[in-house]
Design a protein around this motif. Sequence first.
Motif, PDB file in Angstrom:
ATOM      1  N   UNK A   1     -71.989 -64.682  -5.758  1.00 51.66           N
ATOM      2  CA  UNK A   1     -71.789 -65.909  -5.333  1.00 51.66           C
ATOM      3  C   UNK A   1     -70.661 -66.634  -5.530  1.00 51.66           C
ATOM      4  N   UNK A   2     -70.026 -66.467  -6.632  1.00 50.95           N
ATOM      5  CA  UNK A   2     -68.758 -66.848  -7.027  1.00 50.95           C
ATOM      6  C   UNK A   2     -67.753 -66.015  -6.311  1.00 50.95           C
TER       7      UNK A   2
ATOM      8  N   UNK B   1     -63.759 -67.488  -0.990  1.00 51.55           N
ATOM      9  CA  UNK B   1     -63.264 -67.440   0.373  1.00 51.55           C
ATOM     10  C   UNK B   1     -63.698 -68.689   1.120  1.00 51.55           C
ATOM     11  N   UNK B   2     -65.004 -69.345   0.761  1.00 47.93           N
ATOM     12  CA  UNK B   2     -65.211 -70.488   1.215  1.00 47.93           C
ATOM     13  C   UNK B   2     -64.156 -71.803   0.873  1.00 47.93           C
ATOM     14  N   UNK B   3     -63.846 -71.580  -0.379  1.00 52.54           N
ATOM     15  CA  UNK B   3     -62.562 -72.676  -0.697  1.00 52.54           C
ATOM     16  C   UNK B   3     -61.386 -72.273   0.041  1.00 52.54           C
TER      17      UNK B   3
ATOM     18  N   UNK C   1     -57.761 -74.635   4.022  1.00 49.08           N
ATOM     19  CA  UNK C   1     -56.734 -74.480   5.322  1.00 49.08           C
ATOM     20  C   UNK C   1     -57.552 -75.369   6.362  1.00 49.08           C
ATOM     21  N   UNK C   2     -58.871 -75.361   6.429  1.00 49.77           N
ATOM     22  CA  UNK C   2     -59.390 -76.088   7.566  1.00 49.77           C
ATOM     23  C   UNK C   2     -59.188 -77.464   7.566  1.00 49.77           C
TER      24      UNK C   2
ATOM     25  N   UNK D   1     -55.978 -62.208   2.780  1.00 43.66           N
ATOM     26  CA  UNK D   1     -56.650 -60.710   2.613  1.00 43.66           C
ATOM     27  C   UNK D   1     -57.508 -60.797   1.136  1.00 43.66           C
ATOM     28  N   UNK D   2     -56.575 -61.427   0.210  1.00 45.94           N
ATOM     29  CA  UNK D   2     -57.259 -61.270  -1.213  1.00 45.94           C
ATOM     30  C   UNK D   2     -58.741 -61.820  -1.230  1.00 45.94           C
ATOM     31  N   UNK D   3     -58.712 -63.409  -0.324  1.00 51.94           N
ATOM     32  CA  UNK D   3     -59.977 -63.953  -0.312  1.00 51.94           C
ATOM     33  C   UNK D   3     -60.976 -63.326   0.598  1.00 51.94           C
TER      34      UNK D   3
END
Length: 90
Positions: free
Chosen positions: A40-41, A46-48, A53-54, A66-68
Amino acid sequence: FFIRGKPMPFCARCLGASIGHIIALFLFIFNKLPSYILCLFLIIIIFVDWSLQYFHILESTNVRRLITGISGGLGIGLLFWITINYALFI
């Protein structure tokens, strides 16, 4: 990202997610699955990045994507394999 001067047919985050899924498969094969909390972490990371960005708080770069993407793909892939492992070995 570019290959020989031509853009790749999919984005950096998708490439990272694919890499994360492959890593998750190898961790499943070698029986090195982590806890649900770690998965979950990894997904939250990736969500953060996507949220920042959004909402135009911080522009993401291809390297960060790429990393996220790897992080999120690994988290989703591991959740999948943990669930399969649990279903097979109840």
